[in-house]
Motif scaffolding. Structure first.
Motif, PDB file in Angstrom:
ATOM      1  N   TRP A 211       0.869  -1.183   0.000  1.00 12.68           N
ATOM      2  CA  TRP A 211       0.000   0.000   0.000  1.00 12.68           C
ATOM      3  C   TRP A 211       0.899   1.223   0.000  1.00 12.68           C
ATOM      4  O   TRP A 211       1.530   1.554   0.999  1.00 12.68           O
ATOM      5  CB  TRP A 211      -0.901  -0.024   1.224  1.00 12.68           C
ATOM      6  CG  TRP A 211      -1.997   1.017   1.230  1.00 12.68           C
ATOM      7  CD1 TRP A 211      -2.233   1.991   0.313  1.00 12.68           C
ATOM      8  CD2 TRP A 211      -3.008   1.175   2.238  1.00 12.68           C
ATOM      9  NE1 TRP A 211      -3.308   2.750   0.663  1.00 12.68           N
ATOM     10  CE2 TRP A 211      -3.817   2.272   1.845  1.00 12.68           C
ATOM     11  CE3 TRP A 211      -3.298   0.508   3.429  1.00 12.68           C
ATOM     12  CZ2 TRP A 211      -4.893   2.700   2.619  1.00 12.68           C
ATOM     13  CZ3 TRP A 211      -4.373   0.931   4.190  1.00 12.68           C
ATOM     14  CH2 TRP A 211      -5.155   2.011   3.786  1.00 12.68           C
TER      15      TRP A 211
ATOM     16  N   LYS B 130       1.646   5.432  -1.566  1.00 13.39           N
ATOM     17  CA  LYS B 130       0.928   6.703  -1.651  1.00 13.39           C
ATOM     18  C   LYS B 130       0.002   6.724  -2.869  1.00 13.39           C
ATOM     19  O   LYS B 130      -0.935   7.510  -2.923  1.00 13.39           O
ATOM     20  CB  LYS B 130       1.918   7.862  -1.738  1.00 13.39           C
ATOM     21  CG  LYS B 130       2.750   8.058  -0.478  1.00 13.39           C
ATOM     22  CD  LYS B 130       3.744   9.190  -0.656  1.00 13.39           C
ATOM     23  CE  LYS B 130       4.602   9.371   0.605  1.00 13.39           C
ATOM     24  NZ  LYS B 130       5.608  10.448   0.451  1.00 13.39           N
TER      25      LYS B 130
ATOM     26  N   GLY C  92      -1.590   3.807  -4.131  1.00 13.15           N
ATOM     27  CA  GLY C  92      -2.652   2.815  -4.044  1.00 13.15           C
ATOM     28  C   GLY C  92      -2.130   1.456  -3.640  1.00 13.15           C
ATOM     29  O   GLY C  92      -1.048   1.318  -3.066  1.00 13.15           O
TER      30      GLY C  92
ATOM     31  N   HIS D 265      -6.643   3.434  -3.711  1.00 10.65           N
ATOM     32  CA  HIS D 265      -6.664   3.256  -2.263  1.00 10.65           C
ATOM     33  C   HIS D 265      -7.931   2.509  -1.834  1.00 10.65           C
ATOM     34  O   HIS D 265      -8.988   2.662  -2.449  1.00 10.65           O
ATOM     35  CB  HIS D 265      -6.606   4.610  -1.568  1.00 10.65           C
ATOM     36  CG  HIS D 265      -5.315   5.337  -1.766  1.00 10.65           C
ATOM     37  ND1 HIS D 265      -4.122   4.872  -1.252  1.00 10.65           N
ATOM     38  CD2 HIS D 265      -5.021   6.485  -2.446  1.00 10.65           C
ATOM     39  CE1 HIS D 265      -3.152   5.713  -1.596  1.00 10.65           C
ATOM     40  NE2 HIS D 265      -3.665   6.683  -2.319  1.00 10.65           N
TER      41      HIS D 265
ATOM     42  N   ASN E 183     -11.304   1.533   0.273  1.00  9.36           N
ATOM     43  CA  ASN E 183     -12.354   2.184   1.048  1.00  9.36           C
ATOM     44  C   ASN E 183     -12.615   1.443   2.350  1.00  9.36           C
ATOM     45  O   ASN E 183     -13.047   2.044   3.338  1.00  9.36           O
ATOM     46  CB  ASN E 183     -13.652   2.229   0.234  1.00  9.36           C
ATOM     47  CG  ASN E 183     -13.506   3.046  -1.035  1.00  9.36           C
ATOM     48  OD1 ASN E 183     -13.008   2.556  -2.044  1.00  9.36           O
ATOM     49  ND2 ASN E 183     -13.920   4.302  -0.988  1.00  9.36           N
TER      50      ASN E 183
ATOM     51  N   ARG F 207      -1.366   5.644   6.250  1.00  8.49           N
ATOM     52  CA  ARG F 207      -2.247   5.399   5.114  1.00  8.49           C
ATOM     53  C   ARG F 207      -3.713   5.663   5.473  1.00  8.49           C
ATOM     54  O   ARG F 207      -4.479   6.188   4.655  1.00  8.49           O
ATOM     55  CB  ARG F 207      -2.086   3.955   4.617  1.00  8.49           C
ATOM     56  CG  ARG F 207      -0.790   3.636   3.925  1.00  8.49           C
ATOM     57  CD  ARG F 207      -0.657   4.322   2.563  1.00  8.49           C
ATOM     58  NE  ARG F 207       0.247   5.456   2.647  1.00  8.49           N
ATOM     59  CZ  ARG F 207       1.566   5.394   2.500  1.00  8.49           C
ATOM     60  NH1 ARG F 207       2.133   4.239   2.216  1.00  8.49           N
ATOM     61  NH2 ARG F 207       2.309   6.463   2.605  1.00  8.49           N
TER      62      ARG F 207
ATOM     63  N   GLU G 165      -4.271   9.371   5.484  1.00  8.79           N
ATOM     64  CA  GLU G 165      -4.243   9.952   4.145  1.00  8.79           C
ATOM     65  C   GLU G 165      -5.508   9.652   3.346  1.00  8.79           C
ATOM     66  O   GLU G 165      -5.942  10.465   2.524  1.00  8.79           O
ATOM     67  CB  GLU G 165      -3.033   9.424   3.370  1.00  8.79           C
ATOM     68  CG  GLU G 165      -1.686   9.894   3.907  1.00  8.79           C
ATOM     69  CD  GLU G 165      -0.523   9.144   3.289  1.00  8.79           C
ATOM     70  OE1 GLU G 165       0.628   9.580   3.481  1.00  8.79           O
ATOM     71  OE2 GLU G 165      -0.751   8.104   2.633  1.00  8.79           O
ATOM     72  N   THR G 166      -6.089   8.468   3.577  1.00 12.73           N
ATOM     73  CA  THR G 166      -7.176   7.999   2.710  1.00 12.73           C
ATOM     74  C   THR G 166      -8.553   8.006   3.361  1.00 12.73           C
ATOM     75  O   THR G 166      -9.565   7.998   2.652  1.00 12.73           O
ATOM     76  CB  THR G 166      -6.884   6.559   2.232  1.00 12.73           C
ATOM     77  OG1 THR G 166      -6.879   5.682   3.370  1.00 12.73           O
ATOM     78  CG2 THR G 166      -5.540   6.489   1.522  1.00 12.73           C
TER      79      THR G 166
END
Length: 521
Positions: free
Chosen positions: A251, A253, A255, A331, A333, A407, A410-411
């Motif tokens: 994983w 930055k 995806g 990324h 969900n 992560r 960020e997501t």
């Protein structure tokens, strides 16, 4: 068929053979037999799982202060490795034939490694062809490539080689070499390359993950963390979603991307009704390990665990109709932590806060299901496996947990704890395991967004947010307290598990916010 004859040792070297050529040679050399489903079936001998006590990392200036040394990551001196490598290489050159193939690992080119695989068996080469990523441009030695030397017929000597038995799996990060001797279990090859990426990628801000990944028709990605036997491969092989991979991913930055080009599924009790995607993938080109065949029809008997509960099938992603051709996606969900609770006190699903995600990721609470490791036995037992894959991670656990938190920040991906274990009672004490259809309904509710917006209540003790209702699942099982007939027994097992979590977590140096996200009175 590409073949060179090395006259100095009179050893044939087969280079970059196709699957058909490898299967033909494996049959000719009596390495295995064809099953009725046309898959090649082989036996791995007495070692039918990984040998964690025989796994070593060369300790040198590169690894001395970066590896988390201990029972999982055992040190070996560079000179011991060099001597054993030379002996194994010489043993391979004395064989009638050797197989050489070139692959890469990682579907994301900027993070990919090339690997030269040298083996003594056609079926071992077929395994790596199915599990690693083939690239027609790789047909000779590359700059900075890794070399994996697998000579299972050669036995190590503990007194001479500084190892623990007649088998050894050794990673040398400085020399970019992996040595495997004394074991025919092919899973050691894939997990060794996984361990390499797990060591290297954090320095490049990539979180390596022991997880499966798939994508919905809406383009939304889901990750499935978990140990073998907890449902990672089964649940990710969803007939309504597109598979990326079933076991190893990164994983970044940008995806999520697969490390592999195939799947390595457990076969015990496999059924076409419950797991149609896996069932249909085991066909010509696939490889089965230690599956018992009917002596007359050669039909696989997936219920027969007489050789091992860890029966396996290795097949390329091309055997999966619904797959992501690029082998990567954006990324996620939803992130699912698959746990198999033997105590029967965890809910079938809970929504986690970011701090709870870090707590349960570090804890890695689950069960060892089946004999995936040598000496583990055929039973089932509770365990804490850091990062849901402790045997494969060589750096301190906090390195991976920090990357996970980063992560998630960020997501905004939502994390769920999904219990594929017991309910209504403990394992062997009146409880029953959640059915695959029940767990699939939960997964569906997560990936389609239903549980992102559901109404929740808090489970006392563990302080987990559990949904009050959801489609396709009896609301009585959503709260484990209500699923038990004997509430006093529930409270007793609940307290036992909370204590085990607290005791296990003492080894981690984390913020109070993360520590307090765990179970507490």
């Amino acid at each position: 068929m590409q073949c060179e004859t090395m006259t100095s040792k009179n050893t044939k070297t087969y280079l970059n053979l196709s699957a058909n050529e490898l299967i033909e040679l494996a049959l000719t050399r009596k390495e295995g037999v064809l099953a009725a489903n046309k898959a090649l079936n082989v036996s791995t001998g007495p070692r039918t799982g990984r040998s964690p006590k025989d796994r070593f990392i060369v300790k040198d200036t590169l690894t001395e202060k970066t590896v988390d040394w201990g029972q999982v990551n055992q040190p070996l001196a560079p000179e011991k490795f060099a001597a054993l490598w030379s002996k194994a290489e010489e043993a391979l050159q004395q064989k009638e034939a050797q197989f050489v193939s070139y692959f890469k690992v990682s579907a994301e080119d900027k993070y990919a490694l090339t690997v030269k695989v040298m083996t003594e068996l056609a079926w071992h080469t077929l395994f790596t062809q199915n599990l690693f990523i083939s690239d027609p441009t790789l047909n000779k030695d590359q700059v900075n490539q890794w070399t994996l030397l697998c000579v299972p017929s050669f036995k190590s000597d503990p007194a001479r080689d500084g190892v623990n038995s007649d088998a050894a799996i050794i990673l040398n990060f400085t020399d970019k070499k992996i040595l495997i001797v004394g074991t025919y279990y092919a899973g050691e090859m894939k997990k060794s390359m996984f361990s390499v990426l797990n060591f290297l990628l954090p320095d490049r801000e990539v979180l390596p993950m022991h997880c499966a990944a798939n994508v919905g028709k809406d383009g939304k990605t889901a990750l499935f963390f978990g140990l073998s036997g907890t449902g990672k491969t089964t649940l990710s092989a969803d007939p309504d979603r597109f598979l990326i991979g079933d076991d190893e991913h990164g994983w970044s930055k940008e995806g999520v991307f697969n490390f592999e080009g195939g799947c390595y599924a457990k076969c015990i009790d496999l059924s076409k009704e419950r797991e149609p995607v896996i069932w249909d993938a085991i066909r010509h080109g696939a490889l089965m390990e230690n599956v018992v065949l009917n002596s007359t029809t050669h039909e696989p008997d997936y219920t027969d665990a007489s050789l091992t509960q860890n029966t396996r099938a290795a097949y390329p992603l091309s055997h999966i109709p619904l797959r992501v051709p690029a082998n990567k996606s954006g990324h996620p969900n939803a992130v699912l932590f698959l746990t198999c609770d033997l105590f029967g006190v965890l809910p079938p699903v809970a929504r986690l806060t970011k701090e709870q995600a870090a707590y349960y990721f570090l804890s890695g609470y689950t069960a060892l299901v089946g004999s995936t490791e040598v000496g583990q036995g055929s039973g089932i037992k509770q365990t804490f496996s850091t990062c849901f894959g402790a045997p494969f991670f060589s750096r301190p656990a906090q390195v991976y947990a920090d990357l996970l938190m980063k992560r998630l920040d960020e997501t905004g991906a939502q994390v769920f704890l999904v219990n594929t274990g017991w309910t209504g009672g403990a394992h062997g004490q009146g409880g029953s395991r959640f059915s695959i259809p029940t767990t699939r309904a939960i997964v569906t509710a997560i990936v389609n967004g239903e549980l992102h917006n559901a109404e929740y209540e808090e489970l006392a003790g563990f302080h987990l947010a559990i949904p009050k209702s959801m489609t396709g699942v009896d609301s009585k099982v959503l709260n484990p307290r209500k699923a038990w007939k004997d509430i006093h027994a529930y409270e007793d097992y609940n307290k036992q598990l909370m204590q085990k979590f607290a005791e296990n977590f003492k080894k981690f140096n984390v913020t109070d916010k993360i520590r307090n996200a765990g179970p507490r009175e």
